[in-house]
Design a protein around this motif. Structure first.
Motif, PDB file in Angstrom:
ATOM      1  N   SER A 116      -2.368  -3.701   9.642  1.00 44.25           N
ATOM      2  CA  SER A 116      -2.407  -3.440   8.198  1.00 44.25           C
ATOM      3  C   SER A 116      -3.841  -3.597   7.724  1.00 44.25           C
ATOM      4  N   GLU A 117      -4.308  -2.603   6.976  1.00 37.50           N
ATOM      5  CA  GLU A 117      -5.692  -2.595   6.489  1.00 37.50           C
ATOM      6  C   GLU A 117      -5.688  -2.229   5.015  1.00 37.50           C
ATOM      7  N   GLY A 118      -6.276  -3.086   4.196  1.00 37.71           N
ATOM      8  CA  GLY A 118      -6.284  -2.857   2.760  1.00 37.71           C
ATOM      9  C   GLY A 118      -7.688  -2.740   2.200  1.00 37.71           C
ATOM     10  N   THR A 119      -7.769  -2.105   1.048  1.00 36.72           N
ATOM     11  CA  THR A 119      -9.048  -1.959   0.343  1.00 36.72           C
ATOM     12  C   THR A 119      -9.063  -2.878  -0.874  1.00 36.72           C
ATOM     13  N   ALA A 120     -10.232  -3.061  -1.435  1.00 37.02           N
ATOM     14  CA  ALA A 120     -10.362  -3.895  -2.635  1.00 37.02           C
ATOM     15  C   ALA A 120      -9.581  -3.301  -3.807  1.00 37.02           C
ATOM     16  N   SER A 127       0.243   0.758  10.140  1.00 40.13           N
ATOM     17  CA  SER A 127       0.541   1.614  11.285  1.00 40.13           C
ATOM     18  C   SER A 127       0.775   0.759  12.513  1.00 40.13           C
ATOM     19  N   GLY A 128       1.232   1.411  13.567  1.00 37.38           N
ATOM     20  CA  GLY A 128       1.441   0.688  14.813  1.00 37.38           C
ATOM     21  C   GLY A 128       2.051   1.585  15.869  1.00 37.38           C
ATOM     22  N   PHE A 177       0.003  -9.229  -0.467  1.00 33.13           N
ATOM     23  CA  PHE A 177       0.640  -8.154   0.280  1.00 33.13           C
ATOM     24  C   PHE A 177       0.618  -8.480   1.764  1.00 33.13           C
ATOM     25  N   SER A 178       1.778  -8.443   2.372  1.00 28.68           N
ATOM     26  CA  SER A 178       1.859  -8.651   3.820  1.00 28.68           C
ATOM     27  C   SER A 178       3.128  -8.013   4.363  1.00 28.68           C
ATOM     28  N   LEU A 179       3.117  -7.785   5.661  1.00 28.95           N
ATOM     29  CA  LEU A 179       4.277  -7.218   6.350  1.00 28.95           C
ATOM     30  C   LEU A 179       5.308  -8.302   6.609  1.00 28.95           C
ATOM     31  N   ARG A 180       6.591  -7.905   6.531  1.00 32.32           N
ATOM     32  CA  ARG A 180       7.678  -8.810   6.873  1.00 32.32           C
ATOM     33  C   ARG A 180       8.348  -8.376   8.181  1.00 32.32           C
TER      34      ARG A 180
END
Length: 198
Positions: A116-120, A127-128, A177-180
């Protein structure tokens, strides 16, 4: 001569009697109705015929050629080679890579990886890889702290035993924000592979 004419006439009648019932039984019911009752009967039969449900086909992964770039609406790009997954994001144009041949993935055991990659500004690219499941991968559900997302799938032609999932979303800047978890399902809804992070 008269006897011959009588015999011929009798044969014609016999042929007519033999073939007439066969023709009637062989005709579809709507044709029989149109012959006896006209176009109105055909219309009535069509109106009362049960509607056939439309055949629905479960989605499958998009098949791509090795090195073919696929652009995600948020600006990320993905491409596959026999060695693994490659990608870039708007904030990181340097290609990144996850191998499927370096021994870190057992293609015989179902699994999912995630990046997971986020911007400001709050745009996230998720993806994976997915691999090793039974059946044909069809849908990917990605649960996050901001809600549930539905990812797209990419695979190389043939039966590589692995593929790539990806999706993006926007959240309010500064929002947690994070993946579950990530669940890949096959074309009949069974779990193909999954990743639980909490």
């Amino acid at each position: 001569m008269t006897g011959m004419k009588r015999y011929a006439a009798g044969a014609v009648v016999a042929v007519a009697l033999i073939t007439a019932p066969t023709s009637a039984y062989g005709a579809p019911s709507h044709r029989a109705a149109s012959a006896s009752a006209g176009p109105a009967a055909v219309t009535a039969l069509a109106a009362h015929a049960p509607a056939r449900p439309a055949a629905r086909t479960a989605p499958t992964a998009r098949i791509v050629a090795p090195g073919e770039h696929v652009a995600e609406p948020g600006g990320a790009e993905f491409w596959l080679t026999p060695e693994g997954k490659h990608w870039t994001t708007p904030d990181d144009p340097e290609p990144q890579f996850r191998s499927v041949v370096d021994g870190n993935i057992d293609l015989g055991t179902p699994g999912v990886s995630a990046q997971s990659e986020g911007t400001a500004a709050g745009h996230w690219t998720l993806s994976g890889l997915y691999w090793g499941g039974k059946g044909t991968a069809s849908r990917v559900t990605v649960r996050t702290t901001a809600g549930t997302l539905h990812a797209k799938l990419l695979e190389l032609a043939g039966d590589p035993g692995w593929g790539v999932w990806y999706v993006s979303t926007d959240v309010a800047p500064g929002q947690d924000f994070s993946l579950r978890h990530v669940v890949v399902r096959d074309t009949v809804g069974r779990v193909y592979s999954r990743l639980d992070l909490s």
